[in-house]
Design an enzyme around this catalytic site. Structure first.
Site, PDB file in Angstrom:
ATOM      1  CG  HIS A  21     -11.972  15.090 -47.314  1.00 52.40           C
ATOM      2  ND1 HIS A  21     -10.722  15.131 -47.864  1.00 52.40           N
ATOM      3  CD2 HIS A  21     -12.054  13.891 -46.687  1.00 52.40           C
ATOM      4  CE1 HIS A  21     -10.063  14.016 -47.574  1.00 52.40           C
ATOM      5  NE2 HIS A  21     -10.863  13.239 -46.873  1.00 52.40           N
ATOM      6  CE  LYS A  45      -4.383   7.459 -45.169  1.00 56.83           C
ATOM      7  NZ  LYS A  45      -5.617   8.251 -45.213  1.00 56.83           N
ATOM      8  NE  ARG A  94     -13.603   7.072 -49.525  1.00 54.69           N
ATOM      9  CZ  ARG A  94     -12.380   7.349 -49.089  1.00 54.69           C
ATOM     10  NH1 ARG A  94     -11.653   8.246 -49.715  1.00 54.69           N
ATOM     11  NH2 ARG A  94     -11.871   6.743 -48.058  1.00 54.69           N
ATOM     12  CB  SER A 131      -6.211  12.305 -49.497  1.00 58.09           C
ATOM     13  OG  SER A 131      -7.309  13.009 -49.011  1.00 58.09           O
TER      14      SER A 131
HETATM   15  P1  ADP Z   1      -8.733   9.701 -47.526  1.00 59.84           P
HETATM   16  O1  ADP Z   1      -9.450   8.398 -47.228  1.00 59.84           O
HETATM   17  O2  ADP Z   1      -9.244  10.435 -48.712  1.00 59.84           O
HETATM   18  O3  ADP Z   1      -7.234   9.604 -47.424  1.00 59.84           O
HETATM   19  P2  ADP Z   1      -9.127  10.720 -44.866  1.00 59.84           P
HETATM   20  O4  ADP Z   1      -8.370   9.652 -44.170  1.00 59.84           O
HETATM   21  O5  ADP Z   1      -8.696  12.107 -44.596  1.00 59.84           O
HETATM   22  O6  ADP Z   1      -9.128  10.663 -46.411  1.00 59.84           O
HETATM   23  O7  ADP Z   1     -10.687  10.526 -44.624  1.00 59.84           O
HETATM   24  C1  ADP Z   1     -11.463  11.180 -43.669  1.00 59.84           C
HETATM   25  C2  ADP Z   1     -12.903  10.767 -43.818  1.00 59.84           C
HETATM   26  O8  ADP Z   1     -13.432  11.288 -45.028  1.00 59.84           O
HETATM   27  C3  ADP Z   1     -13.153   9.270 -43.883  1.00 59.84           C
HETATM   28  O9  ADP Z   1     -14.347   8.974 -43.192  1.00 59.84           O
HETATM   29  C4  ADP Z   1     -13.339   9.003 -45.347  1.00 59.84           C
HETATM   30  O10 ADP Z   1     -14.140   7.859 -45.574  1.00 59.84           O
HETATM   31  C5  ADP Z   1     -14.067  10.264 -45.762  1.00 59.84           C
HETATM   32  N1  ADP Z   1     -13.967  10.549 -47.181  1.00 59.84           N
HETATM   33  C6  ADP Z   1     -12.835  10.759 -47.876  1.00 59.84           C
HETATM   34  N2  ADP Z   1     -13.117  10.997 -49.182  1.00 59.84           N
HETATM   35  C7  ADP Z   1     -14.476  10.928 -49.302  1.00 59.84           C
HETATM   36  C8  ADP Z   1     -15.400  11.046 -50.405  1.00 59.84           C
HETATM   37  N3  ADP Z   1     -14.957  11.255 -51.625  1.00 59.84           N
HETATM   38  N4  ADP Z   1     -16.719  10.912 -50.135  1.00 59.84           N
HETATM   39  C9  ADP Z   1     -17.142  10.651 -48.886  1.00 59.84           C
HETATM   40  N5  ADP Z   1     -16.335  10.514 -47.815  1.00 59.84           N
HETATM   41  C10 ADP Z   1     -15.012  10.649 -48.014  1.00 59.84           C
END
Ligand code: ADP
Length: 167
Positions: A21, A45, A94, A131
């Site tokens: 993030h 979640k 990703r 996450s």
């Molecule tokens: P997660 O998918 O890790 O539970 P979130 O729902 O908080 O996280 O995701 C928020 C945004 O951050 C989404 O667009 C998700 O694709 C992006 N994101 C999460 N981890 C990464 C990463 N390692 N690289 C690029 N984008 C990411």
């Protein structure tokens, strides 16, 4: 010609915020005048940190980035974007699974709210970080220190130590 400042939101659950993030924030802010990290509540979640705790952690981590802000919200993401006057939504990609899901989300958000989504590709070293996995590995006693920022790692350890252990 002077352009209207472009404000974007980067929505997610950030439970907890990962190095992936942070990498998206660091590279994404270069594309906009202002970036608001928007901490949402995902009822599907399991929650490790409360939205307020997540906001506090993120606030520390973005302290050196003057054009990045953080706020939590509990409405629809497009509604939050409207309230803060954001024109664009930033999302990270990703892998192909993300593409499929994000494509649908972006189309829906554009259709229902006229908001555009800008995607940024993950860095190779964080492509696999999410996450949910961080929470699962940490809960089972694994080492996630390379996947999350140090203050988040410390908070995570404190949180797990204070939890009653499951049999
Ligand atoms: P997660 O998918 O890790 O539970 P979130 O729902 O908080 O996280 O995701 C928020 C945004 O951050 C989404 O667009 C998700 O694709 C992006 N994101 C999460 N981890 C990464 C990463 N390692 N690289 C690029 N984008 C990411």
């Amino acid at each position: 010609m002077k352009h209207k400042p472009i404000r974007a939101i980067f929505p997610g659950s950030f439970d907890p915020i990962t190095n992936g993030h942070l990498d998206v924030i660091g590279r994404g802010v270069k594309l906009f005048d202002e970036l608001i990290v928007a901490v949402g509540q995902n009822p599907l979640k399991d929650v490790l940190f409360t939205p307020d705790e997540r906001v506090d952690m993120i606030r520390q981590l973005i302290a050196d980035k003057p054009r990045v802000f953080v706020q939590s919200y509990d409405c629809l993401t497009v509604e939050f974007a409207r309230r803060v006057g954001a024109d664009v939504m930033l999302r990270g990609l990703r892998n192909l699974t993300d593409v499929q899901y994000e494509f649908q989300l972006a189309m829906t958000n554009r259709t229902v709210a006229g908001i555009e989504t800008v995607f940024i590709m993950t860095s190779e070293e964080y492509g696999y970080v999410n996450s949910t996995m961080v929470r699962e590995i940490a809960l089972l006693g694994g080492d996630v220190s390379r996947l999350i920022p140090t203050p988040v790692y410390d908070a995570l350890r404190r949180r797990l130590e204070s939890r009653p252990s499951t049999p």
